[in-house]
Design an enzyme around this catalytic site. Structure first.
Site, PDB file in Angstrom:
ATOM      1  N   SER A 168       0.612  -1.254  -0.500  1.00 59.19           N
ATOM      2  CA  SER A 168      -0.038   0.112   0.189  1.00 59.19           C
ATOM      3  C   SER A 168       1.066   1.835  -0.099  1.00 59.19           C
ATOM      4  CB  SER A 168      -0.934   0.142   1.661  1.00 59.19           C
ATOM      5  OG  SER A 168      -1.012   1.254   1.519  1.00 59.19           O
TER       6      SER A 168
ATOM      7  N   TYR B 295      -2.350  -0.575  10.250  1.00 61.43           N
ATOM      8  CA  TYR B 295      -2.714  -1.029   8.840  1.00 61.43           C
ATOM      9  C   TYR B 295      -1.018  -1.491   8.137  1.00 61.43           C
ATOM     10  CZ  TYR B 295      -4.070  -0.854   3.937  1.00 61.43           C
ATOM     11  OH  TYR B 295      -4.109  -1.429   2.421  1.00 61.43           O
TER      12      TYR B 295
END
Length: 262
Positions: free
Chosen positions: A140, A153
């Site tokens: 990401s 995350y």
């Protein structure tokens, strides 16, 4: 890399970026897919949508070792090798750390990172039997630049980045190309509860990813030149990013307050 007749194993392939990757790979001649996902209905829908494709469909959770072993047993019994492993499955829970449920912390780590590592380990013997294999890990943009309320995350996605780098070097004498993809906000079900105006399409992420694989790139970074500049700033002048976050802190909080896809 010639993708025709490749056998691809993909996690989280029944929706979002994963499903878009299947479509893109089919366009390049891939006919055989093994897919693991948590929804049997969504997995079954793949067969309906792609009628001429050969699927091994396993309902399971990559955070569970028993499901990973069951997947590998099924694939190993039907295929002589795996040519592409695409670690795409992921979940997200955004919140201030002290407010985040313990279960969300554990599950993000187990699905986004631990399961990815374990599945890679279990798949390596099959990848090594391929004449030309690829290992693709979906990280990401937050794996490069961590933002507030995404502490866990971001940690998992940064872990994916370093795991990929280590594996690329560990497999340097093997015929396995290792590549990491860094999407920005992408218009998938995972982003439904986030307040983001402009997002990439999963089709764009898939196309960039497959193009990167064909070109033997090691990193595919979405977001254009500005993202590359921001990554450079974050590495060399991190306090500049801190300053920007401080100035926009309330906006970050509002944007993420309901972002949860577990």
């Amino acid at each position: 890399m010639n993708l025709k007749h490749k056998k691809a194993l993909i996690t989280g392939g029944s929706a979002g970026i994963g499903k878009a990757l299947i479509k893109e790979l089919i366009a390049h001649g891939v006919q055989d897919f093994a897919v693991i996902g948590r929804s049997q209905d969504k997995l079954n829908a793949l067969k309906e949508e792609f009628k001429n494709i050969n699927f091994i469909l396993v309902a399971g959770d990559v955070s569970k070792l028993a499901d990973i072993n069951r997947l590998i047993d099924e694939v190993g019994s039907r295929w002589d090798c795996v040519d592409l492993l695409i670690n795409n499955a992921g979940v997200v829970s955004a919140d201030a750390l002290q407010e985040m449920p313990d279960e969300d912390i554990i599950n993000q780590i187990n699905i986004n990172l631990t399961g990815l590592i374990l599945l890679t380990k279990k798949t390596l013997p099959l990848l090594m039997k391929s004449e030309e294999a690829g290992l693709i890990n979906i990280s990401s943009g937050l794996g490069y630049i961590a933002k507030p309320f995404y502490s866990v995350y971001a940690a998992t996605k940064a872990g994916v980045r370093h795991f990929s780098e280590a594996m690329r070097r560990e497999l340097i004498f093997k015929n396995i190309h290792v590549m990491t993809v860094y999407p920005t906000a992408t218009d998938t079900g995972m982003m439904t509860t986030a307040k983001v105006d402009k997002m990439d399409s999963p089709e764009l992420v898939a196309k960039k990813s497959v193009d990167g694989l064909l070109n033997k790139e090691i990193n595919v970074i979405l977001g254009g030149d500005q993202r590359l500049k921001d990554i450079d700033t974050n590495f060399n002048h991190p306090l500049q990013i801190d300053k920007s976050v401080k100035e926009n802190y309330d906006a970050y909080k509002e944007r993420t307050e309901k972002h949860r896809a577990m």
